[in-house]
Structures are given as structure tokens and as C-alpha cells.
Motif scaffolding. Structure first.
Motif, short mmCIF file in Angstrom:
data_model
loop_
_atom_site.label_atom_id
_atom_site.label_comp_id
_atom_site.label_asym_id
_atom_site.label_seq_id
_atom_site.Cartn_x
_atom_site.Cartn_y
_atom_site.Cartn_z
N LEU A 291 0.85 -1.19 0.00
CA LEU A 291 0.00 0.00 0.00
C LEU A 291 0.89 1.24 0.00
N THR A 292 0.62 2.18 -0.92
CA THR A 292 1.40 3.40 -1.01
C THR A 292 0.81 4.49 -0.14
N GLU A 293 1.56 5.59 0.02
CA GLU A 293 1.09 6.70 0.85
C GLU A 293 -0.14 7.37 0.25
N GLN A 294 -0.31 7.28 -1.08
CA GLN A 294 -1.47 7.88 -1.72
C GLN A 294 -2.65 6.90 -1.82
N GLY A 295 -2.55 5.75 -1.14
CA GLY A 295 -3.66 4.82 -1.08
C GLY A 295 -3.75 3.85 -2.25
N ARG A 296 -2.75 3.81 -3.14
CA ARG A 296 -2.78 2.87 -4.25
C ARG A 296 -2.16 1.53 -3.82
N THR A 297 -2.53 0.47 -4.53
CA THR A 297 -2.06 -0.87 -4.19
C THR A 297 -1.36 -1.51 -5.37
N TYR A 298 -0.20 -2.13 -5.13
CA TYR A 298 0.45 -2.93 -6.16
C TYR A 298 1.00 -4.20 -5.51
N TYR A 299 1.50 -5.11 -6.34
CA TYR A 299 1.90 -6.43 -5.87
C TYR A 299 3.37 -6.67 -6.23
N CYS A 300 4.12 -7.23 -5.28
CA CYS A 300 5.56 -7.43 -5.45
C CYS A 300 5.90 -8.88 -5.14
N ASN A 301 6.72 -9.51 -6.01
CA ASN A 301 7.14 -10.89 -5.83
C ASN A 301 8.54 -10.90 -5.24
N SER A 302 8.68 -11.44 -4.04
CA SER A 302 9.98 -11.43 -3.35
C SER A 302 10.98 -12.38 -3.99
N GLU A 303 10.49 -13.37 -4.75
CA GLU A 303 11.38 -14.35 -5.36
C GLU A 303 11.98 -13.83 -6.67
N THR A 304 11.15 -13.23 -7.50
CA THR A 304 11.60 -12.77 -8.82
C THR A 304 11.91 -11.28 -8.86
N GLY A 305 11.43 -10.54 -7.85
CA GLY A 305 11.62 -9.09 -7.86
C GLY A 305 10.62 -8.36 -8.75
N GLN A 306 9.68 -9.10 -9.35
CA GLN A 306 8.68 -8.48 -10.23
C GLN A 306 7.67 -7.69 -9.41
N SER A 307 7.22 -6.55 -9.95
CA SER A 307 6.18 -5.75 -9.30
C SER A 307 5.16 -5.34 -10.34
N ARG A 308 3.87 -5.35 -9.95
CA ARG A 308 2.78 -5.06 -10.89
C ARG A 308 1.69 -4.27 -10.18
N TRP A 309 1.00 -3.46 -10.98
CA TRP A 309 -0.14 -2.70 -10.45
C TRP A 309 -1.41 -3.55 -10.42
#
Length: 283
Positions: free
Chosen positions: A72-90
Motif C-alpha cells: 500500500l502506497t502513501e497515496q492509497g494505491r495498491t500494487y503487488y511485489c514478488n519477493s522471489e523474482t523481484g517483479q512488481s505489478r499494479w
């Protein structure tokens, strides 16, 4: 000769009607309109980078049974992060959406720990998401560079049909109209109709519209089921007749109706205001 073009060199004060042999355009062969589009696109990217730097990750929640975390970001948006691959997506990845749907259906999801991110973690995730934000930005196609969209192999579905199917999914999913999109989407993420809408922002917008309709329907049903209390009360009749907008203040209501016999039936000003506020709240 009006509207004639000539060339002027500021370094030596020489002017000429003929194009100098060493004059060169810096537009790389683009027209003025095309050059403006290129500059406008670059400006959009700069604004997106600035926005990404301002909106830093605030907290991270690990999703049990997966390598993914919800951030969760400070502006209230949400994204997803993969700790294994380092990939991040909205948006929610397909494999994660299916896992979350399975967990929700079996009601065996373990409550995850919500951890605050330190400054180092926040800066690292911000750097990862900067490129993702740029990939999600719509690009303006210019006349000089237009990419033809690839024709899908499957049968095409019109935009109206997609919207109709997605709205039907929302209405049939027993969603909580007072819940958040982040929590309620887990109930429908595994449904094939969920993917008919391309962006998560558009899905969120359609969800809000359906929730607004559901809330309005519930209020109408409650009003119809509520017995007509105080139907013969003069002051209540006055409220029903005169108060037709929630913008009307109690002071204005008193000023407009202070000589009405129904207004004077209720002697206490405190009771009048209480009944007035209750009527406003039921509208």
C-alpha cells in the motif's frame, strides 16, 4: 512584402532572404505537430516519474502460500511485489488471483502480518515501480510512428458486451457495497469475465458505480419497508412537504416556516432540530 520569411544571425547582425547553407533543423525531419507530440510525451513521462517519486510505499502485507506481497502506497494505491523474482505489478497476476480466490472460497486464508516499510525498503520498491508506472502510461501515437494492433485469434467481443458481462459478474457476486475494491475483487478475480476489462482502474470504476446503485436500492427497500411512523404528526407532515433537499439548513427551515401552525405544534426548538436532522438523514 508581407508574411515573407527571412533569416537573421544574431552573432554578426547579418540577415538574408535566402536559406543559409549551414542552416540545420533540430526536429530530425519531424513536422511541428509531430515534434510537439514527442515533447508532450516526454513531459508526460517526466510528470509520471515525479509522481512515482512522491508516492512512496507505506506498508507491505505478505500473502500466505505465495511469494507475493500486497504493498500500500502513501497515496492509497495498491500494487503487488514478488519477493522471489523481484517483479512488481499494479494489477493482480493471474496465478495470484486464482490462489486468492481459492483461499477465499475455502475460508482458510491465514491472517498475514501487516508490516511498516523502512526507508530503505520503500526506496527500493519505489525504484522497481517507476518503470512499471511508465509501462502503464497510454502513449499518444503520432503520424510518424503508428503500430498496428495485432488481430486476436479468438472471436472478438465488443466493448459493450464486455461491460455488460463484467457488470453482470459484479451484480451476481454478492459483493459488499460498503467494502473496498481491494478486498471485494478477491471474490471475482478467478472468474473469466474478470479479465474482459483491460485495466484495474476501469474495473475499480465499474465496481464503484455498481456499489452506488446497490446502496441506493437498499435505501429504497428500507424506506418502503419502514412503517409510516408519525404519519398524522403535523410537524412530520411539514418536514415531508417543505424539506426536499439535504442542502437545506435547519436555520433556513425555521426562518421559512416559523409562522406555520404545524411548526408551532412542536414547542421545543431542540426537538424540532432533532426531528429535522433525522428527516435529513433518512433522505
Amino acid at each position: 512584402m508581407p508574411n515573407e520569411i527571412y533569416f537573421f544571425e544574431r552573432s554578426n547582425g547579418i540577415s538574408t532572404w535566402h536559406r543559409p547553407f549551414d542552416y540545420a533543423d533540430d526536429t530530425d525531419g519531424l513536422t511541428t505537430g509531430e515534434q510537439w507530440k514527442v515533447e508532450h510525451l516526454e513531459q508526460q513521462r517526466e510528470q509520471a516519474r515525479a509522481k512515482a517519486k512522491q508516492d512512496k510505499p507505506k506498508s507491505q502485507t505478505a500473502i500466505p502460500g505465495t511469494d507475493w506481497s500486497r504493498v500500500l502506497t502513501e497515496q492509497g494505491r495498491t500494487y503487488y511485489c514478488n519477493s522471489e523474482t523481484g517483479q512488481s505489478r499494479w494489477d493482480i497476476p493471474e496465478d495470484l488471483a486464482k490462489t486468492l480466490a481459492d483461499q477465499a472460497s475455502t475460508e482458510n486464508e491465514v491472517e498475514a502480518e501487516n508490516t511498516e516499510l523502512n526507508a530503505e525498503d520503500a526506496d527500493w520498491m519505489l525504484e522497481q515501480m517507476a518503470d512499471e508506472l511508465m509501462d502503464d502510461m497510454p502513449l499518444e501515437a503520432s503520424d510518424a510512428e503508428v503500430e498496428e494492433p495485432a488481430e486476436p485469434a479468438a472471436e472478438k467481443v465488443s466493448k459493450d458486451d464486455k461491460l455488460a458481462q463484467f457488470n453482470e459478474l459484479l451484480k451476481s457476486a454478492s459483493l459488499n457495497p460498503f467494502g473496498t475494491w481491494e478486498s471485494e475483487q478477491l471474490k471475482i478475480a478467478a472468474d473469466p469475465r474478470f479479465r474482459l476489462i483491460d485495466t484495474d482502474a476501469e474495473r475499480h470504476c465499474l465496481f464503484d458505480a455498481v456499489c452506488t446503485d446497490l446502496i441506493a436500492q437498499r435505501r429504497q427497500q428500507q424506506a418502503a419497508a419502514r412503517p409510516a411512523k408519525l404519519a398524522g404528526d403535523p410537524f412530520d407532515q411539514l418536514l415531508q412537504e417543505k424539506v426536499t433537499s439535504k442542502k437545506l439548513s435547519f436555520a433556513k427551515f425555521c426562518q421559512q416556516n416559523r409562522k406555520d401552525p404545524r411548526f408551532l405544534k412542536l414547542r421545543s426548538s431542540r426537538d424540532r432540530e432533532k426531528r429535522f436532522n433525522k428527516h435529513i438523514g433518512s433522505m
